[in-house]
Design a protein around this motif. Structure first.
Motif, PDB file in Angstrom:
ATOM      1  N   PRO A 112      11.947  10.527 -21.133  1.00 21.77           N
ATOM      2  CA  PRO A 112      10.378  10.250 -21.181  1.00 21.77           C
ATOM      3  C   PRO A 112      10.504   8.872 -21.494  1.00 21.77           C
ATOM      4  O   PRO A 112      10.488   7.940 -21.181  1.00 21.77           O
ATOM      5  CB  PRO A 112       9.326  11.160 -21.717  1.00 21.77           C
ATOM      6  CG  PRO A 112      10.276  11.767 -22.387  1.00 21.77           C
ATOM      7  CD  PRO A 112      11.577  12.206 -21.464  1.00 21.77           C
ATOM      8  N   GLU A 113      11.490   8.895 -22.983  1.00 23.60           N
ATOM      9  CA  GLU A 113      11.227   7.231 -23.532  1.00 23.60           C
ATOM     10  C   GLU A 113      12.351   5.941 -22.599  1.00 23.60           C
ATOM     11  O   GLU A 113      11.819   5.307 -22.537  1.00 23.60           O
ATOM     12  CB  GLU A 113      11.711   7.376 -24.462  1.00 23.60           C
ATOM     13  CG  GLU A 113      11.369   6.952 -26.022  1.00 23.60           C
ATOM     14  CD  GLU A 113      12.873   7.076 -27.079  1.00 23.60           C
ATOM     15  OE1 GLU A 113      13.580   6.101 -27.569  1.00 23.60           O
ATOM     16  OE2 GLU A 113      12.459   8.038 -28.003  1.00 23.60           O
ATOM     17  N   GLN A 130      12.262   6.317 -19.497  1.00 22.04           N
ATOM     18  CA  GLN A 130      11.680   6.560 -18.222  1.00 22.04           C
ATOM     19  C   GLN A 130      10.939   4.845 -19.046  1.00 22.04           C
ATOM     20  O   GLN A 130       9.986   4.004 -17.525  1.00 22.04           O
ATOM     21  CB  GLN A 130      11.012   7.681 -17.864  1.00 22.04           C
ATOM     22  CG  GLN A 130      10.099   7.577 -16.719  1.00 22.04           C
ATOM     23  CD  GLN A 130       9.353   8.210 -16.321  1.00 22.04           C
ATOM     24  OE1 GLN A 130       8.788   8.829 -15.348  1.00 22.04           O
ATOM     25  NE2 GLN A 130      10.007   9.903 -15.911  1.00 22.04           N
ATOM     26  N   GLN A 131       9.769   5.192 -19.707  1.00 23.89           N
ATOM     27  CA  GLN A 131       8.605   4.395 -19.839  1.00 23.89           C
ATOM     28  C   GLN A 131       9.008   2.688 -20.256  1.00 23.89           C
ATOM     29  O   GLN A 131       8.917   2.312 -19.498  1.00 23.89           O
ATOM     30  CB  GLN A 131       8.133   4.901 -21.308  1.00 23.89           C
ATOM     31  CG  GLN A 131       6.976   3.991 -22.005  1.00 23.89           C
ATOM     32  CD  GLN A 131       5.711   4.168 -21.164  1.00 23.89           C
ATOM     33  OE1 GLN A 131       6.216   4.912 -20.175  1.00 23.89           O
ATOM     34  NE2 GLN A 131       4.826   2.940 -20.803  1.00 23.89           N
ATOM     35  N   LYS A 132      10.789   2.935 -20.714  1.00 21.66           N
ATOM     36  CA  LYS A 132      11.203   1.887 -20.883  1.00 21.66           C
ATOM     37  C   LYS A 132      10.718   0.778 -19.543  1.00 21.66           C
ATOM     38  O   LYS A 132      11.088  -0.060 -19.290  1.00 21.66           O
ATOM     39  CB  LYS A 132      12.706   1.914 -21.416  1.00 21.66           C
ATOM     40  CG  LYS A 132      12.464   1.766 -23.144  1.00 21.66           C
ATOM     41  CD  LYS A 132      13.637   1.538 -23.241  1.00 21.66           C
ATOM     42  CE  LYS A 132      13.313   1.919 -25.456  1.00 21.66           C
ATOM     43  NZ  LYS A 132      14.542   1.507 -25.902  1.00 21.66           N
ATOM     44  N   TYR A 177       9.670   1.838 -16.400  1.00 17.23           N
ATOM     45  CA  TYR A 177       8.445   1.119 -16.234  1.00 17.23           C
ATOM     46  C   TYR A 177       7.563   0.104 -17.243  1.00 17.23           C
ATOM     47  O   TYR A 177       6.954  -0.789 -16.049  1.00 17.23           O
ATOM     48  CB  TYR A 177       7.406   2.216 -17.103  1.00 17.23           C
ATOM     49  CG  TYR A 177       5.985   2.213 -16.334  1.00 17.23           C
ATOM     50  CD1 TYR A 177       5.276   2.460 -15.255  1.00 17.23           C
ATOM     51  CD2 TYR A 177       4.685   2.450 -17.549  1.00 17.23           C
ATOM     52  CE1 TYR A 177       4.080   1.509 -14.992  1.00 17.23           C
ATOM     53  CE2 TYR A 177       3.791   2.334 -16.994  1.00 17.23           C
ATOM     54  CZ  TYR A 177       3.074   1.799 -15.992  1.00 17.23           C
ATOM     55  OH  TYR A 177       1.758   1.810 -16.098  1.00 17.23           O
ATOM     56  N   GLU A 178       8.143  -0.243 -18.638  1.00 15.79           N
ATOM     57  CA  GLU A 178       7.379  -1.419 -18.943  1.00 15.79           C
ATOM     58  C   GLU A 178       7.848  -2.657 -18.033  1.00 15.79           C
ATOM     59  O   GLU A 178       7.631  -3.888 -18.016  1.00 15.79           O
ATOM     60  CB  GLU A 178       7.674  -1.463 -20.385  1.00 15.79           C
ATOM     61  CG  GLU A 178       7.329  -0.768 -21.019  1.00 15.79           C
ATOM     62  CD  GLU A 178       5.816  -0.409 -21.286  1.00 15.79           C
ATOM     63  OE1 GLU A 178       5.137  -1.271 -20.271  1.00 15.79           O
ATOM     64  OE2 GLU A 178       4.809   0.385 -21.846  1.00 15.79           O
ATOM     65  N   LYS A 214       4.805   8.700 -12.934  1.00 18.87           N
ATOM     66  CA  LYS A 214       5.651   9.529 -13.968  1.00 18.87           C
ATOM     67  C   LYS A 214       6.183  10.465 -13.259  1.00 18.87           C
ATOM     68  O   LYS A 214       6.137  11.451 -12.678  1.00 18.87           O
ATOM     69  CB  LYS A 214       4.747  10.385 -14.953  1.00 18.87           C
ATOM     70  CG  LYS A 214       4.744  10.255 -16.340  1.00 18.87           C
ATOM     71  CD  LYS A 214       4.497  11.016 -17.058  1.00 18.87           C
ATOM     72  CE  LYS A 214       4.345  10.196 -18.329  1.00 18.87           C
ATOM     73  NZ  LYS A 214       2.892  10.541 -19.248  1.00 18.87           N
ATOM     74  N   GLU A 237       8.665  13.768 -14.354  1.00 17.32           N
ATOM     75  CA  GLU A 237       8.906  15.277 -14.916  1.00 17.32           C
ATOM     76  C   GLU A 237       9.873  15.844 -14.985  1.00 17.32           C
ATOM     77  O   GLU A 237       9.500  16.407 -13.233  1.00 17.32           O
ATOM     78  CB  GLU A 237       7.376  15.770 -15.539  1.00 17.32           C
ATOM     79  CG  GLU A 237       6.677  14.707 -17.079  1.00 17.32           C
ATOM     80  CD  GLU A 237       5.624  15.121 -17.104  1.00 17.32           C
ATOM     81  OE1 GLU A 237       4.919  14.915 -17.732  1.00 17.32           O
ATOM     82  OE2 GLU A 237       5.501  14.619 -15.282  1.00 17.32           O
ATOM     83  N   ARG A 284      -0.223   7.519 -12.386  1.00 18.43           N
ATOM     84  CA  ARG A 284       0.251   7.208 -13.697  1.00 18.43           C
ATOM     85  C   ARG A 284      -1.538   6.587 -14.062  1.00 18.43           C
ATOM     86  O   ARG A 284      -1.795   6.191 -12.661  1.00 18.43           O
ATOM     87  CB  ARG A 284       0.910   5.971 -14.092  1.00 18.43           C
ATOM     88  CG  ARG A 284       2.153   6.863 -14.517  1.00 18.43           C
ATOM     89  CD  ARG A 284       3.224   5.086 -14.520  1.00 18.43           C
ATOM     90  NE  ARG A 284       4.517   5.673 -14.770  1.00 18.43           N
ATOM     91  CZ  ARG A 284       5.038   5.896 -16.239  1.00 18.43           C
ATOM     92  NH1 ARG A 284       4.000   5.839 -17.021  1.00 18.43           N
ATOM     93  NH2 ARG A 284       6.090   6.238 -16.591  1.00 18.43           N
ATOM     94  N   ASP A 313      -2.527   3.886 -15.787  1.00 23.74           N
ATOM     95  CA  ASP A 313      -2.341   2.822 -16.505  1.00 23.74           C
ATOM     96  C   ASP A 313      -1.954   1.705 -15.290  1.00 23.74           C
ATOM     97  O   ASP A 313      -1.776   2.387 -14.226  1.00 23.74           O
ATOM     98  CB  ASP A 313      -1.908   2.485 -18.030  1.00 23.74           C
ATOM     99  CG  ASP A 313      -0.608   3.166 -17.183  1.00 23.74           C
ATOM    100  OD1 ASP A 313       0.292   3.994 -16.550  1.00 23.74           O
ATOM    101  OD2 ASP A 313       0.223   3.346 -19.172  1.00 23.74           O
TER     102      ASP A 313
END
Ligand code: HEM
Length: 537
Positions: free
Chosen positions: A345-346, A348-350, A352-353, A506, A508, A535, A537
């Motif tokens: 997840p970490e 994936q978040q990067k 996404y950003e 997202k 998972e 998502r 946001d």
């Protein structure tokens, strides 16, 4: 006097080069005389008659062919950086080399026609069974020497030139956006993908390759495909051809001597490929005859090849090679990359950003400039390849005697480069057991070790993967934003929608962790039941 002035004296650079070559020849001659004999290379001892092949036989054997990845790790632990597997019935010795400097040396010495020891069964098919069709220029896969060089020279420009490959962003994007829409439709009540999601990935990759190598929309993503439909038959034929190579070639090669059941099926599959490829290439040829453009940039890959090579067989053989090795490789790589994203997840978040930054407006169409900016995305993919190399190793048949790890290795030996192991060796990669995509970002010298020959997912040199630009493009487009393009007729019902995978959803995975296994590729073994949620946001 006149004669003297005509003789051109070598300049200093040429002299230095000659001196260097001379010195390295002397060094090589010295090292070869001092080298330990080949017979002393460590490795499992062959037994009389059965050699080492028995180790891969059912019941009495120690190893399954699908254990090849583990086997390569076990060899390294038991014997060290150089391991000989000799006595394989019907084939030369395999020499596993776990030393990135030596791997670099072998690659750099390979000359203009590198010999990758792969697929004797394909060699037999192209060179004997269907010599009538393949003739003297049988393609690149399973072809060696001058015929390989001549064919590769004819076709590689449009496949590898960045400027040309960028033209395929749009068609791949079209296919991909429809695939992502299909993903959304496939979700079950728990918003999870079906058990056989890997099959859907195979359909997406065939549709992409079909667009590029056959100039056709095969319709692989049609939700109502019948089991006897053309796309499913092609996918099954490609899977069969690749996944049975290990069985045909590492186990007892009875097929060399008489037509075994598996060999007969292999030939039938390949015949099907030839037929399909010729059908679409002939159609492309007919289209080209009526097309009134002479401008190179308006031509598709196939049209370019057909224009420069009047014999349509060249384009058909190229398409066959691309489909044969392209579908399973890219599909299994994508299975692995999505699994890693879903379970990290970490990271994936990067990603996404990054996607939000590069594509603040998700409605714009994807361009080459956007892809250039997606640095984290590319580093993530490289790190997945380093740790879970889809193709677990590469190799070369030595065309000259050489010295590796202090042993005299004779010409003809098949050297294996176990990328999966060397990519995770602390000696070549700092903190090798940490999954860290940032390690691939531009670094200050000596900050972190990353040996350039430790992880080479696409191979190296003149024989490097011919589809690597497409593979990169397909992976990048799938992970990046894909916006809707109404020209893809099958999707006319979704006109107003925007489809973005990681940018809008997202990913998972809520099941037991999957183990990686080798079929032909190295990929997670089990159902890829990704949960895909929108998502907020
Ligand atoms: C992530 C996906 C892929 C990986 C990891 C991969 C990896 C490789 C590797 C390691 C080789 C051997 C290179 C060498 O000997 O130095 C190779 C060769 C090749 N690949 Fe790929 N590949 C991928 C995707 C594709 C795709 C999508 C295509 C076709 C569109 C393709 C077409 C080929 C061909 C035709 C060769 C033979 C080249 C020759 O012998 O001249 N590959 N690939």
């Amino acid at each position: 006097m006149v004669a003297f002035s005509c003789v051109r004296m070598p300049n200093r650079a040429v002299l230095r080069q000659l001196q260097y070559r001379h010195r390295s020849q002397i060094a090589f001659a010295e090292s070869i005389t001092e080298a330990k004999p080949y017979s002393e290379v460590p490795g499992p001892k062959p037994i009389p008659i059965l050699g080492n092949t028995w180790r891969l036989l059912p019941i009495i054997g120690q190893y399954q062919v699908s254990d090849v990845a583990k086997l390569s790790g076990i060899f390294y632990q038991e014997y060290g950086k150089i391991v000989k597997l000799s006595g394989l019935v019907g084939r030369p010795d395999l020499l596993f080399v776990y030393d990135a400097d030596e791997i670099e040396k072998v690659y750099r010495q390979e000359g203009p026609t590198p010999f990758r020891p792969s697929m004797p069964c394909l060699v037999k098919y192209k060179g004997e069974v269907r010599k009538d069709f393949f003739g003297d220029l049988p393609g690149v896969v399973g072809v060696h020497g001058e015929p390989w060089r001549e064919f590769r020279t004819k076709v590689q420009k449009p496949l590898l030139q960045l400027q040309t490959v960028k033209k395929y962003i749009e068609p791949i994007e079209e296919v991909t956006e429809f695939f992502i829409q299909r993903m959304m439709e496939m979700r079950d009540r728990n918003e999870e993908m079906p058990d056989d999601f890997d099959n859907e990935i195979h359909k997406w990759s065939l549709e992409c390759i079909g667009r590029v190598s056959l100039d056709v929309r095969l319709g692989c993503l049609d939700p109502n495909l019948r089991s006897d439909s053309e796309p499913l038959k092609i996918i099954n034929a490609a899977k069969f051809a690749l996944r049975n190579i290990a069985i045909l070639e590492l186990k007892f090669p009875f097929w060399r001597y008489f037509p075994t059941t598996i060999w007969t099926k292999y030939v039938k599959n390949m015949d099907y490929f030839v037929e399909i490829c010729m059908k679409y290439i002939n159609e492309a040829l007919d289209r080209l005859k009526t097309k009134n453009t002479t401008c190179e940039k308006d031509l598709s890959l196939i049209e370019r090849i057909l224009k420069s090579e009047p014999n349509p067989k060249t384009a058909a053989i190229l398409a066959l090679d691309l489909i044969l090795v392209g579908i399973d490789t890219i599909s299994m790589a994508v299975c692995s990359i999505l699994y890693q994203l879903a379970t990290r997840p970490e990271e994936q978040q990067k990603l996404y950003e990054e996607l939000k930054r590069v594509l603040p407006d998700p409605n714009v169409k994807l361009t080459a400039a956007h892809l250039d900016e997606m640095v984290y995305l590319k580093c993530f993919v490289k790190e997945v390849f380093r740790v879970y190399s889809t193709v677990i190793g590469n190799g070369r048949t030595l065309q000259n005697d050489t010295v590796i790890q202090g042993y005299h290795i004779p010409k003809g030996v098949q050297v294996v480069f176990p990328t999966l192991i060397t990519g995770s060796m602390e000696e070549y990669v700092s903190k090798a057991d940490v999954f860290n995509p940032e390690r691939w970002m531009k670094r200050k010298e000596n900050e972190q070790k990353l040996h350039p020959f430790a992880s080479l997912p696409y191979g190296y040199g003149a024989r490097m993967c011919l589809g690597r630009r497409f593979a990169d493009l397909e992976i990048q487009i799938l992970l990046a934003k894909v916006s809707f393009n109404a020209s893809f007729s099958v999707v006319k019902y979704y006109k107003q929608l925007q489809f973005q995978l990681i940018r809008s959803y997202k990913l998972e995975f809520h099941h037991d962790p999957l183990e990686y296994k080798v079929t032909f590729m190295y990929a997670p073994d089990g159902d890829l039941k990704f949960k895909v949620t929108k998502r907020n946001d």
